[in-house]
Design a protein around this motif. Sequence first.
Motif, PDB file in Angstrom:
ATOM      1  N   VAL A 185     -10.833 -11.557  -2.620  1.00 46.33           N
ATOM      2  CA  VAL A 185     -10.434 -10.906  -3.480  1.00 46.33           C
ATOM      3  C   VAL A 185      -9.749  -9.651  -4.272  1.00 46.33           C
ATOM      4  CG1 VAL A 185     -12.530  -8.243  -2.967  1.00 46.33           C
ATOM      5  CG2 VAL A 185     -13.350 -10.171  -1.928  1.00 46.33           C
ATOM      6  N   PHE A 186     -10.197  -8.710  -5.423  1.00 45.08           N
ATOM      7  CA  PHE A 186      -8.983  -8.175  -6.700  1.00 45.08           C
ATOM      8  C   PHE A 186      -9.507  -7.381  -6.973  1.00 45.08           C
ATOM      9  CE2 PHE A 186      -5.302  -7.634  -9.407  1.00 45.08           C
ATOM     10  CZ  PHE A 186      -4.516  -7.185  -8.621  1.00 45.08           C
ATOM     11  N   ILE A 187      -9.128  -6.066  -6.583  1.00 43.28           N
ATOM     12  CA  ILE A 187      -9.330  -5.076  -7.198  1.00 43.28           C
ATOM     13  C   ILE A 187      -8.040  -4.241  -7.807  1.00 43.28           C
ATOM     14  CG2 ILE A 187      -9.751  -2.275  -6.341  1.00 43.28           C
ATOM     15  CD1 ILE A 187     -11.555  -3.431  -3.645  1.00 43.28           C
ATOM     16  N   ASP A 188      -8.426  -3.419  -9.211  1.00 41.70           N
ATOM     17  CA  ASP A 188      -7.444  -3.423  -9.991  1.00 41.70           C
ATOM     18  C   ASP A 188      -7.614  -2.115 -10.587  1.00 41.70           C
ATOM     19  OD1 ASP A 188      -5.045  -2.996 -11.857  1.00 41.70           O
ATOM     20  OD2 ASP A 188      -5.343  -4.586 -12.765  1.00 41.70           O
ATOM     21  N   GLY A 189      -7.712  -0.966 -10.147  1.00 38.76           N
ATOM     22  CA  GLY A 189      -8.175  -0.110 -11.757  1.00 38.76           C
ATOM     23  C   GLY A 189      -7.279   1.382 -11.002  1.00 38.76           C
ATOM     24  N   LYS A 190      -8.224   2.826 -11.585  1.00 40.43           N
ATOM     25  CA  LYS A 190      -7.436   3.508 -11.428  1.00 40.43           C
ATOM     26  C   LYS A 190      -8.323   5.170 -10.905  1.00 40.43           C
ATOM     27  CE  LYS A 190      -3.047   3.607 -14.875  1.00 40.43           C
ATOM     28  NZ  LYS A 190      -3.092   4.323 -15.747  1.00 40.43           N
ATOM     29  N   PHE A 191      -7.950   5.691  -9.382  1.00 37.59           N
ATOM     30  CA  PHE A 191      -8.749   7.114  -9.270  1.00 37.59           C
ATOM     31  C   PHE A 191      -7.959   7.931 -10.216  1.00 37.59           C
ATOM     32  CE2 PHE A 191      -8.760   4.866  -5.635  1.00 37.59           C
ATOM     33  CZ  PHE A 191      -9.654   4.223  -5.099  1.00 37.59           C
ATOM     34  N   ASP A 192      -8.754   8.345 -10.763  1.00 31.29           N
ATOM     35  CA  ASP A 192      -9.067   9.654 -11.679  1.00 31.29           C
ATOM     36  C   ASP A 192      -8.323  11.126 -10.961  1.00 31.29           C
ATOM     37  OD1 ASP A 192     -11.702  10.804 -11.834  1.00 31.29           O
ATOM     38  OD2 ASP A 192     -12.968   9.983 -13.325  1.00 31.29           O
ATOM     39  N   PHE A 195     -13.584   6.439 -10.384  1.00 25.51           N
ATOM     40  CA  PHE A 195     -12.777   5.563 -10.962  1.00 25.51           C
ATOM     41  C   PHE A 195     -12.820   4.372 -11.695  1.00 25.51           C
ATOM     42  CE2 PHE A 195     -12.682   0.905  -9.606  1.00 25.51           C
ATOM     43  CZ  PHE A 195     -11.297   0.198  -9.100  1.00 25.51           C
ATOM     44  N   ALA A 196     -12.323   3.863 -12.589  1.00 22.16           N
ATOM     45  CA  ALA A 196     -12.437   2.718 -13.403  1.00 22.16           C
ATOM     46  C   ALA A 196     -11.586   1.341 -12.833  1.00 22.16           C
ATOM     47  CB  ALA A 196     -12.154   3.268 -14.263  1.00 22.16           C
ATOM     48  N   GLY A 197     -12.171   0.393 -13.064  1.00 26.54           N
ATOM     49  CA  GLY A 197     -11.648  -0.752 -13.280  1.00 26.54           C
ATOM     50  C   GLY A 197     -12.476  -2.054 -13.171  1.00 26.54           C
ATOM     51  N   GLN A 198     -10.941  -3.232 -13.093  1.00 20.19           N
ATOM     52  CA  GLN A 198     -11.884  -4.487 -12.755  1.00 20.19           C
ATOM     53  C   GLN A 198     -11.959  -5.026 -10.880  1.00 20.19           C
ATOM     54  OE1 GLN A 198      -9.314  -6.937 -15.686  1.00 20.19           O
ATOM     55  NE2 GLN A 198     -11.294  -6.558 -16.754  1.00 20.19           N
ATOM     56  N   ILE A 199     -12.848  -5.686 -10.800  1.00 22.31           N
ATOM     57  CA  ILE A 199     -12.890  -6.323  -9.254  1.00 22.31           C
ATOM     58  C   ILE A 199     -13.681  -8.036  -9.831  1.00 22.31           C
ATOM     59  CG2 ILE A 199     -14.044  -6.828  -7.643  1.00 22.31           C
ATOM     60  CD1 ILE A 199     -12.795  -3.834  -7.775  1.00 22.31           C
ATOM     61  N   ARG A 200     -11.448  -9.344  -9.028  1.00 22.68           N
ATOM     62  CA  ARG A 200     -12.037 -10.365  -8.724  1.00 22.68           C
ATOM     63  C   ARG A 200     -12.528 -10.629  -8.058  1.00 22.68           C
ATOM     64  NH1 ARG A 200      -8.926 -13.733  -7.626  1.00 22.68           N
ATOM     65  NH2 ARG A 200      -7.186 -12.822  -7.700  1.00 22.68           N
ATOM     66  N   ILE A 201     -13.803 -11.123  -7.518  1.00 18.91           N
ATOM     67  CA  ILE A 201     -14.302 -11.551  -6.162  1.00 18.91           C
ATOM     68  C   ILE A 201     -14.760 -13.197  -6.612  1.00 18.91           C
ATOM     69  CG2 ILE A 201     -16.374 -12.102  -5.548  1.00 18.91           C
ATOM     70  CD1 ILE A 201     -17.452  -9.416  -6.603  1.00 18.91           C
ATOM     71  N   TYR A 202     -14.051 -13.865  -5.926  1.00 20.65           N
ATOM     72  CA  TYR A 202     -13.495 -15.592  -5.906  1.00 20.65           C
ATOM     73  C   TYR A 202     -12.687 -15.403  -7.563  1.00 20.65           C
ATOM     74  CZ  TYR A 202     -15.519 -15.685  -0.803  1.00 20.65           C
ATOM     75  OH  TYR A 202     -16.189 -16.369  -0.194  1.00 20.65           O
ATOM     76  N   ASP A 203     -13.239 -16.397  -8.394  1.00 18.48           N
ATOM     77  CA  ASP A 203     -12.476 -16.634  -9.233  1.00 18.48           C
ATOM     78  C   ASP A 203     -13.400 -15.844 -11.005  1.00 18.48           C
ATOM     79  OD1 ASP A 203     -14.874 -18.036  -9.736  1.00 18.48           O
ATOM     80  OD2 ASP A 203     -13.951 -20.114  -9.877  1.00 18.48           O
ATOM     81  N   GLN A 204     -14.007 -15.010 -10.773  1.00 13.34           N
ATOM     82  CA  GLN A 204     -14.845 -14.065 -11.815  1.00 13.34           C
ATOM     83  C   GLN A 204     -14.687 -12.690 -11.593  1.00 13.34           C
ATOM     84  OE1 GLN A 204     -18.695 -15.486 -11.488  1.00 13.34           O
ATOM     85  NE2 GLN A 204     -20.166 -13.401 -13.097  1.00 13.34           N
ATOM     86  N   ILE A 205     -14.566 -11.882 -12.237  1.00  4.41           N
ATOM     87  CA  ILE A 205     -13.982 -10.684 -12.778  1.00  4.41           C
ATOM     88  C   ILE A 205     -15.256  -9.882 -13.069  1.00  4.41           C
ATOM     89  CG2 ILE A 205     -12.729  -9.471 -14.459  1.00  4.41           C
ATOM     90  CD1 ILE A 205     -10.572 -12.050 -14.040  1.00  4.41           C
ATOM     91  N   ILE A 206     -15.130  -8.694 -13.035  1.00  2.00           N
ATOM     92  CA  ILE A 206     -16.830  -8.623 -13.393  1.00  2.00           C
ATOM     93  C   ILE A 206     -15.827  -6.386 -13.723  1.00  2.00           C
ATOM     94  CG2 ILE A 206     -17.988  -9.251 -12.689  1.00  2.00           C
ATOM     95  CD1 ILE A 206     -18.175  -6.965 -10.366  1.00  2.00           C
ATOM     96  N   ASP A 207     -16.210  -5.665 -14.620  1.00  2.00           N
ATOM     97  CA  ASP A 207     -16.146  -4.212 -15.193  1.00  2.00           C
ATOM     98  C   ASP A 207     -16.630  -3.154 -13.841  1.00  2.00           C
ATOM     99  OD1 ASP A 207     -14.324  -4.965 -16.747  1.00  2.00           O
ATOM    100  OD2 ASP A 207     -15.581  -5.388 -18.481  1.00  2.00           O
ATOM    101  N   TYR A 208     -15.842  -2.866 -12.789  1.00  4.25           N
ATOM    102  CA  TYR A 208     -16.322  -1.816 -12.072  1.00  4.25           C
ATOM    103  C   TYR A 208     -16.556  -0.022 -12.051  1.00  4.25           C
ATOM    104  CZ  TYR A 208     -18.720  -0.169  -7.641  1.00  4.25           C
ATOM    105  OH  TYR A 208     -19.384   0.249  -6.249  1.00  4.25           O
TER     106      TYR A 208
END
Length: 964
Positions: free
Chosen positions: A311-318, A323-336
């Motif tokens: 799991v990989f979390i990439d984003g920013k707290f404002d 919070f706005a960013g992307q979450i990679r769950i295994y090999d699938q990326i979702i906007d969160y």
Amino acid sequence: MQFRTKARAVDLLGKGQIADLPTAITELWKNGYDAYADNLKADLYKEGYNGLSKSYFLIADDGKGMSSTDVLDKWLVLGTDSKSRAELEEESEDTLWKRPRIKAGEKGIGRLSVAYLGNPMLMLTKKIGYPLQALYFDWRLLENYNLFLDDITIPIRSFEKTELLNTDFPKLKKMFLSNFDKETDSDDKPIWEGKQIELKSDIIFETENAILEEPILNNILSFFGSKDAHGTMFLVFNPINQIIELSEKDDDNIDEKMFVITSLSGFTNPFKEKTINIATAINIHTESEQYDLLTSSGNFFTRKDFDLADVFIDGKFDGKGGFAGQIRIYDQIIDYDYANPRKRNSTSFYGEIPIELGYSQGEEKSSLLTEQQFASLKTKANLYGGLYIYRDEFRVLPYGRHNADFLNFEQRRSRRAGTFYFSYRRMFGYLGLKREKNPKLIDKSSREGLINNTQYRAFTNDVIGFFVTLAQDYFATEAKESLFLDKKKQINDQNEALQADKAREKAEKIAFTKSLNSYPQRIDDHQTKYESLLDTLDEKLDTINITYSEVEDILDELQKLDLELKGLIPKIPKRYKPTETQIERLYKFENRLNKYIELVTPRREELNKRAQDKLEIRDLKIDFTKKYNAYISSLEKMLNEYRQQLDEKSVSLNKDYRERARRLINSLSENKQKVLDSIVSKEQVSLYTNEIEKQYNTLSEEAEKTLFPLVEHIKRLSFDIDEEQVQGAYKAQYEQMKYQWEQTRDTAQLGIAVEIIDHEFNQLYAKINSQLGELSKNEAISSFKEFGYLEKNFQQLEDKYALLSPLYRISGALVKNISGDTIYNYLQEFFENQIKEYNIIFEVSEEFKKNLISIKEPIIHTVFINIINNAIYWMRNKEQRTIKLDYLPEIKEIIIANSGQKIPDYRLDKIFDLFYSQRPNGRGIGLYLSKQSLNEAGLDIYATNDKKYNTLNGACFVIKQNTE
């Protein structure tokens, strides 16, 4: 009236404000970074190292250093504000002509943390173009509550020559000891009284015994010895026990040592794409070894580790709760996106903060990583796992330590792991603060974390809320979205199947190893019995009148042993590839069995012939019938044994299937009547329907996971397809592909390196040649005998390079006719030194010399160089070392033979496989590329043990026209 400052105030600001050893070192390293150092290090010289009489601790940086004015006006002035203003300097001499840096320090008292490390202390600092400055001090002097700051003398001396440091060091100590000349203050009260008299005695004693031993002095002279040297060094003569214990190998202080390692690792942010290029080290020097403490337990995380995260979390707290960013769950990326429902006001705004965080699964079966990747990442996570905070790319302590779970991940998991998914120890990554963007998130005065103010509480509230909500959305046992759970289940199922297969494979490997171990005894027993029967038969046949009945049992036993010969060699498992060692042993067993058969067969045939001569036709027909029946019986026995195993397995599987099916049906039906009897309302009907449907789905999934796949597998089975062989072939192919892929990366780098080296060599040769030409014009130099040797040696080096250089440029070469004589002369020149060193006999036939090969010259030269180079390696331990080149005109084949180690038959084809090598550290590329290059030129190469070619009984290669 004016404030007066007691000396104790400095002690309280310095050592009194430092939480622990890592914090003290961090403060000094930050000062080094602010001084534009690129290398920050600490050295513990343990008693006994190179004869040291005591232990020393040294911390140094290669920053810009200080002049005497800098020491007096800046270093000795507390609370300087140049850093806190965060003003960027201009690129100049003061920045060592490097890009301006945002200052890591801000309070102007970090330098005082050196007092934490021990006493007394010698500070050495040098600025480019200025003399070396030396300052000696014992910080314990500040513990005297009767002294004011203006009562204390701090000795400083300048050294135009660094070498004078040792001789003038006693003068520095004498200046410091002048602090004890006065017995009373201006009011005629004693300065040292009570328990502090003992402190005074300790300070004086340790100053008088502080010496610069030779290994330490040499280190100082090496650091500051050159004219352009610059930097700052602190030498502590009596380091604290915590520092000394860093070198201890026992387990008593392992936790304390790991605390230091994990606290000082990742000093600058390693997770960022563009990070600060600062090298840090804590070098331990003992009587027996030297090593860097920070890497002694394993390397720290890098940005590449994010690629391995499940799991990989990439984003920013404002800074306002969002919070706005992307979450990679295994090999699938979702906007969160996330918004904390907390109350918002301007005073709680803490500024924008980016986050990059990797998370690894606790079990390998739930991860997409390979076994090696998972083990490597798990080791790192166990050592360094945690959520770090960096400010302007510098680590903020204590965040990231195992005991610094400031967002309480583990506390929530201990309440309910199924709801609060994230574990502090399995994560790795950072929250990135900037002094400019997050001015209200500031360090405590102890440098041990951030101040718990309004902004900090809002910040932690937002981050905690984010992780809790994210877990509920995707990762909890009953998550709102099934993406993670579905993928995890799929991975779990696959990994469990693979683990079960590995367990079965392991059992087969153990059985195969056992059969290999039992083989020597089996063949010994067989041989003993067989030869005994032959001896007995020989004696019987010597009798003049012998009847069939007298030898019948012997002939029957021999026939039985003949049939058993086939089963003496262990069967190679089809589902996995045996190890090289196992194949080697099997190869030796086969050789031994073949030699045994070759030995007894002539005698067996001779006795058979004698038996035929002695016995009547009727007796021989009886014996033949028996042999015939024995073969039929042996075949029937094998078939019946396997049919019996098939029947037993079929019965077992049927029984197991029925029991499992019955259990699933019972699980669903056993409470049927009880549920019916308990229904008294319409709402309950709907409720129980949902529960029964859920239970049905769970049981169906279990059946689809355990029962149905076996049936589907059996349905696909066929006598025409060997499933074991197919599976084994695919597994072997997969393992080979994995290995080749790992090696290919190194090979690619090697190719790039060769191109770079070739370019650099051309320039280097030209420069050296030009310089030698200039030197030769000087009669005084050229007349030296050594200069003549230098010219000759360079010429030889250039000749060797000239031989090798064309091999790099195959693509531009032309096809032409190359004689064997040309190849032979080239090889003699290329391997001139090795031929002489190993006394190699290099034979070549006239047929080879006359033969012409139509090919690109670099290709044929490369092929021969590779084969001859291998031959030299494998002949090193042979008494007779011969290489033979021959050509057979009648079949148009080139022979390259040597008297080295013979290639086993089972390796004759394998040696041309990519990355297959038996040489230690061999790459296994040469023969593969040789074959590929020759194939492209319409030729082929193979290895053989055929005595027609392999006359030297070593390795033998044949080059021929490619007819395919």
